[in-house]
Design a protein around this motif. Structure first.
Motif, PDB file in Angstrom:
ATOM      1  N   SER A  59      -5.984 -26.883  19.187  1.00  0.00           N
ATOM      2  CA  SER A  59      -5.928 -25.902  18.163  1.00  0.00           C
ATOM      3  C   SER A  59      -6.461 -26.459  16.787  1.00  0.00           C
ATOM      4  CB  SER A  59      -4.394 -25.166  17.990  1.00  0.00           C
ATOM      5  OG  SER A  59      -3.720 -26.313  17.670  1.00  0.00           O
ATOM      6  N   THR A  61      -8.999 -25.791  12.626  1.00  0.00           N
ATOM      7  CA  THR A  61      -9.816 -25.139  12.109  1.00  0.00           C
ATOM      8  C   THR A  61     -11.018 -26.161  11.860  1.00  0.00           C
ATOM      9  OG1 THR A  61      -7.914 -24.230  10.761  1.00  0.00           O
ATOM     10  CG2 THR A  61     -10.154 -24.259   9.846  1.00  0.00           C
ATOM     11  N   ARG A  63     -15.334 -25.825  10.291  1.00  0.00           N
ATOM     12  CA  ARG A  63     -16.253 -25.379   9.322  1.00  0.00           C
ATOM     13  C   ARG A  63     -17.654 -25.644  10.112  1.00  0.00           C
ATOM     14  NH1 ARG A  63     -15.977 -22.274   4.990  1.00  0.00           N
ATOM     15  NH2 ARG A  63     -17.634 -23.322   3.934  1.00  0.00           N
ATOM     16  N   THR A 105     -15.692 -20.380   7.950  1.00  0.00           N
ATOM     17  CA  THR A 105     -14.309 -21.351   8.406  1.00  0.00           C
ATOM     18  C   THR A 105     -14.135 -20.391   9.882  1.00  0.00           C
ATOM     19  OG1 THR A 105     -13.841 -21.917   6.278  1.00  0.00           O
ATOM     20  CG2 THR A 105     -12.142 -21.966   8.122  1.00  0.00           C
ATOM     21  N   ARG A 107     -11.022 -20.695  12.816  1.00  0.00           N
ATOM     22  CA  ARG A 107      -9.699 -21.193  13.705  1.00  0.00           C
ATOM     23  C   ARG A 107      -9.996 -21.045  15.081  1.00  0.00           C
ATOM     24  NH1 ARG A 107      -6.466 -18.358  10.381  1.00  0.00           N
ATOM     25  NH2 ARG A 107      -6.150 -16.765  12.027  1.00  0.00           N
ATOM     26  N   LEU A 121     -13.049 -16.309   9.908  1.00  0.00           N
ATOM     27  CA  LEU A 121     -12.374 -16.135   8.661  1.00  0.00           C
ATOM     28  C   LEU A 121     -13.324 -15.632   7.576  1.00  0.00           C
ATOM     29  CD1 LEU A 121      -9.724 -18.896   8.502  1.00  0.00           C
ATOM     30  CD2 LEU A 121      -9.358 -16.742   9.622  1.00  0.00           C
ATOM     31  N   GLU A 126     -10.673 -10.769   9.178  1.00  0.00           N
ATOM     32  CA  GLU A 126     -10.701 -11.584  10.459  1.00  0.00           C
ATOM     33  C   GLU A 126     -11.409 -11.011  11.457  1.00  0.00           C
ATOM     34  OE1 GLU A 126      -6.961 -13.288  11.237  1.00  0.00           O
ATOM     35  OE2 GLU A 126      -6.467 -14.248   9.553  1.00  0.00           O
ATOM     36  N   LYS A 248      -9.064 -29.863  10.672  1.00  0.00           N
ATOM     37  CA  LYS A 248      -7.679 -29.730  11.148  1.00  0.00           C
ATOM     38  C   LYS A 248      -7.991 -29.579  12.396  1.00  0.00           C
ATOM     39  CE  LYS A 248      -5.372 -27.718   7.369  1.00  0.00           C
ATOM     40  NZ  LYS A 248      -4.231 -26.566   6.849  1.00  0.00           N
TER      41      LYS A 248
END
Length: 394
Positions: A59, A61, A63, A105, A107, A121, A126, A248
């Protein structure tokens, strides 16, 4: 082959960006201070490390930034007005085309091959795409619309729709390494910190002159071999064509609740794909590329016959050019809708040669020559290379 068509829709239809990734490779732009001190590793060992990577859960994030050098506002407007494309739908084949330009971005979460989730996002809005077993759901919080697609009851595991995480460094790296061959230079160029993880940097460059690709740089997790960042650069310089990387990342198993979805009360739900009559189209981006173009863009392997609509491949490696004979004269620009005329004029160059005349449509990576007599020459090569191929009459 409805299931095959359907599954293809969830591998982000990033138009030319997707074509560039599947066809050639991608490039550099990663350097950071405080690079980690890691044991030396050869390029071959690092490639083997990527191939052996079996990351099933994660899991995080990431870009993604895309700069194809296209007039994308005009492109979107032209396609919507000239081709009847709609808006306000949660259908992934339309919504995810937003990744064709700008910075976004996302997720992501994954738990094996049967469960993935991606959320795009955009400010307070969303857009989520969820794959859970046989079901694929998409929800647009802005329009409050839901899209759902389900495999037929008699479909086997191979027919289940696979909502692959579009544009992730892993997916992009796999495509590049599949395309690498004797015409490619692959080296390890130092280390980097990406999303807090130690990584090696794999650099891929064409040995041939005439390609529009400058290089590809892939940051590979030193511990588990998962690509963490991927950058593609053009010989034109400037911003990278594609720059996708985690900010992340966590490789532990996500909660099962991350992949459950229930349509909000009052939301409009659209059923897609398998429930529709055969041959019905959702819009200009529905489904994968036609078979002939898929062969041309999917690795530039040996071409088919020379019949109309077939693909012949001229050359090899990074400078390969696909030739397609459509069998019909090219449509006249002045007969197209005004929106399309403006679009074509903004990124098309008129050219002439022994072959006659035509128009070169250009991006920072993939260029295509459409001759007035209906032949198409396309590849990750310069305009001059396309004109030379057409002049050679191959």
């Amino acid at each position: 082959m409805a299931e095959t068509r359907k599954a293809g829709r969830y591998i982000v239809p990033v138009a030319v960006a997707g074509v560039a990734a599947a066809t050639i490779g991608l490039v550099p732009a990663l350097a950071a201070s405080g690079d980690p001190d890691l044991p030396e590793i050869t390029a071959q060992q690092l490639i083997e490390k990527i191939a052996a990577s079996d990351t099933q859960t994660l899991s995080g994030t990431f870009r993604i930034s895309t700069d194809l050098g296209l007039p994308l506002e005009g492109l979107a407007s032209g396609l919507t007005s000239g081709l009847g494309g709609g808006s306000g739908t949660a259908d992934p084949s339309r919504k995810l085309t937003e990744l064709i330009s700008g910075s976004h971005t996302l997720r992501v979460a994954a738990d094996g091959p049967e469960r993935q989730k991606l959320t795009l996002l955009d400010g307070s809005d969303e857009y989520s795409l969820i794959h859970n077993g046989d079901d694929v759901w998409a929800y647009d919080s802005k329009s409050k619309e839901v899209f759902h697609e389900k495999a037929p009851a008699d479909a086997g595991p191979k027919d289940t729709p696979k909502a692959e995480l579009p544009g992730t460094p892993k997916q992009l790296a796999d495509e590049v390494l599949k395309a690498a061959g004797d015409t490619t230079s692959i080296t390890v160029d130092g280390t980097a910190k990406v999303a807090g993880r130690d990584a090696y940097q794999l650099v891929i460059k064409p040995k041939q002159a005439g390609s529009t690709v400058e290089s590809v740089k892939i940051a590979v997790d030193a511990a588990n071999g998962t690509p963490l960042k991927f950058t593609l650069a053009s010989v034109e310089g400037g911003k990278p064509v594609v720059d996708a990387g985690f900010t992340k990342v966590d490789f532990s198993k996500p909660a099962a609740s991350d992949f459950t979805f229930k349509a909000p009360e009052g939301a409009k739900v659209t059923e897609g794909g398998a429930e529709k009559a055969a041959g019905e189209k959702d819009g200009p981006f529905d489904g994968p590329l036609p078979e002939g173009l898929e062969e041309a863009f999917g690795g530039f392997g040996p071409g088919a016959g020379a019949g109309k609509g077939d693909v012949n491949v001229i050359g090899e490696g990074w400078t390969a050019i696909a030739k397609i004979d459509t069998g019909a004269p090219a449509p006249k620009t002045d007969e197209a809708p005004k929106e399309i005329q403006g679009l074509l004029g903004s990124f098309g160059d008129k050219v002439t040669g022994k072959f006659g005349s035509g128009t070169v449509f250009k991006t920072k990576i993939v260029n295509a020559l459409l001759t007035d007599d209906g032949k198409v020459y396309v590849g990750a090569v310069t305009k001059d290379a396309l004109v030379n191929a057409a002049n050679a009459g191959k």
